[in-house]
Each structure stands twice: as structure tokens, then as C-alpha cells.
Design a protein around this motif. Sequence first.
Motif, mmCIF file in Angstrom:
data_model
loop_
_atom_site.group_PDB
_atom_site.id
_atom_site.type_symbol
_atom_site.label_atom_id
_atom_site.label_comp_id
_atom_site.label_asym_id
_atom_site.label_seq_id
_atom_site.Cartn_x
_atom_site.Cartn_y
_atom_site.Cartn_z
ATOM 1 N N GLU A 47 0.821 -1.220 0.000
ATOM 2 C CA GLU A 47 0.000 0.000 0.000
ATOM 3 C C GLU A 47 0.853 1.267 0.000
ATOM 4 O O GLU A 47 0.413 2.313 -0.443
ATOM 5 N N GLU A 48 2.093 1.155 0.496
ATOM 6 C CA GLU A 48 2.969 2.320 0.610
ATOM 7 C C GLU A 48 3.887 2.518 -0.592
ATOM 8 O O GLU A 48 4.652 3.478 -0.633
ATOM 9 N N LEU A 49 3.804 1.622 -1.569
ATOM 10 C CA LEU A 49 4.687 1.730 -2.733
ATOM 11 C C LEU A 49 4.276 2.908 -3.605
ATOM 12 O O LEU A 49 3.120 3.024 -4.003
ATOM 13 N N ALA A 50 5.244 3.759 -3.913
ATOM 14 C CA ALA A 50 4.979 4.946 -4.719
ATOM 15 C C ALA A 50 5.279 4.664 -6.185
ATOM 16 O O ALA A 50 6.035 3.751 -6.524
ATOM 17 N N GLU A 51 4.687 5.463 -7.037
ATOM 18 C CA GLU A 51 4.962 5.382 -8.463
ATOM 19 C C GLU A 51 6.463 5.575 -8.672
ATOM 20 O O GLU A 51 7.080 6.445 -8.073
ATOM 21 N N GLY A 52 7.055 4.717 -9.485
ATOM 22 C CA GLY A 52 8.483 4.793 -9.753
ATOM 23 C C GLY A 52 9.306 3.792 -8.965
ATOM 24 O O GLY A 52 10.457 3.536 -9.311
ATOM 25 N N ALA A 53 8.739 3.219 -7.902
ATOM 26 C CA ALA A 53 9.465 2.209 -7.122
ATOM 27 C C ALA A 53 9.659 0.957 -7.976
ATOM 28 O O ALA A 53 8.820 0.624 -8.812
ATOM 29 N N ILE A 54 10.758 0.273 -7.764
ATOM 30 C CA ILE A 54 11.001 -0.993 -8.457
ATOM 31 C C ILE A 54 10.682 -2.106 -7.469
ATOM 32 O O ILE A 54 11.183 -2.111 -6.345
ATOM 33 N N ILE A 55 9.828 -3.035 -7.918
ATOM 34 C CA ILE A 55 9.385 -4.106 -7.021
ATOM 35 C C ILE A 55 9.680 -5.480 -7.607
ATOM 36 O O ILE A 55 9.896 -5.636 -8.807
ATOM 37 N N ARG A 70 8.832 -1.809 -12.602
ATOM 38 C CA ARG A 70 8.615 -0.532 -11.924
ATOM 39 C C ARG A 70 7.110 -0.296 -11.719
ATOM 40 O O ARG A 70 6.299 -0.637 -12.565
ATOM 41 N N VAL A 71 6.765 0.324 -10.581
ATOM 42 C CA VAL A 71 5.374 0.664 -10.288
ATOM 43 C C VAL A 71 4.968 1.856 -11.160
ATOM 44 O O VAL A 71 5.623 2.890 -11.160
ATOM 45 N N VAL A 72 3.883 1.670 -11.908
ATOM 46 C CA VAL A 72 3.330 2.746 -12.728
ATOM 47 C C VAL A 72 2.158 3.378 -11.993
ATOM 48 O O VAL A 72 1.965 4.590 -12.010
ATOM 49 N N GLN A 73 1.370 2.511 -11.331
ATOM 50 C CA GLN A 73 0.206 2.991 -10.583
ATOM 51 C C GLN A 73 -0.081 2.022 -9.444
ATOM 52 O O GLN A 73 -0.003 0.810 -9.621
ATOM 53 N N ASN A 74 -0.413 2.564 -8.281
ATOM 54 C CA ASN A 74 -0.767 1.747 -7.126
ATOM 55 C C ASN A 74 -2.227 2.033 -6.793
ATOM 56 O O ASN A 74 -2.563 3.099 -6.285
#
Length: 152
Positions: A47-55, A70-74
Motif C-alpha cells: 500500500e505504501e509503494l509509490a509510483e516509480g518504485a522498483i518491485i 517498476r510501479v506505474v500505478q498503485n
Amino acid sequence: MIGLSLLTLPLVLPRLLGFQVYSVLTPSMVPALPVGSAIYAKSCNPEELAEGAIITFSLGSATELVEVHRVVQNDTQKREIITKGDANAQPDVTPVAYGRVTGEVLFSIPLLGAVSTALHSVGGIAVCIAIFALACLLWAFADKIKKRERFK
């Protein structure tokens, strides 16, 4: 042997600190994560992952394979994340459910993943055993020469 130990230290020590270590096998995250890089991911709250984070996330329950994008949208309402590989033109078709997220990539070391993959192969294990055996033989041989010279 010292060199081999030092080489494996960045692969073992982070695991003791709670990191998962993976090797990058495909070019989907180039240039951020070149093929052959070792990546270090730590458990996170999706839930805390921001756009741009690599997961890192599992590809499903039927496999142990993990993907890195990479996170595009959470979307916290749907409890899923839209991801995309940096080298890919479009976002991934299938969203990643929060339950499939295994961690957030905090850092990487280029080429170390390729070394890790090689060390974990049958040939790599054989080379490590051969180096260890050769070191033991050389140690014993040097000790024998040293004792022989003492008694002269």
C-alpha cells in the motif's frame, strides 16, 4: 580462497539482514537494471509503494519465478499495482495483486548476478570445489617443504 569468500560475501550477508537477492535475467529493466545485475529486495507494505518504485513479485502460485518491474500505478482500492519494465513500451497487461508483491528493490550491483548464477551452476560448484581442493593441496605441499627445510 579468500577471493572466493569475498566474492560470495555480497550474496550471503544481505540475506542475513533480511534481503532477498535475485539475478536479472532479461533486459526488461534496462538501463536501470542491466542483465546480469544482482538486485537486493526487502519486504515492504504494498500500500505504501509509490509510483516509480522498483518491485519484485511472484509470477503466480504455480511457480517460484519472480519478476522485477517498476510501479506505474498503485490502486489501493483494488489492492493491485500496475507495473511496467523500463525497456517495455506498454505497462504489463496483468496487474499485480498485493499478495504477489515480494519486496521493493533497494539497490543493485551490476554483473554480480551473472557471477552468482555461474557459482550456483554445476560447473560453478565444481570450480569452487576444485579451487578449495587445490588450495588444500598447496597448503599441505608448502607445509611439507617447510618441514623438510627445517631438518636440513
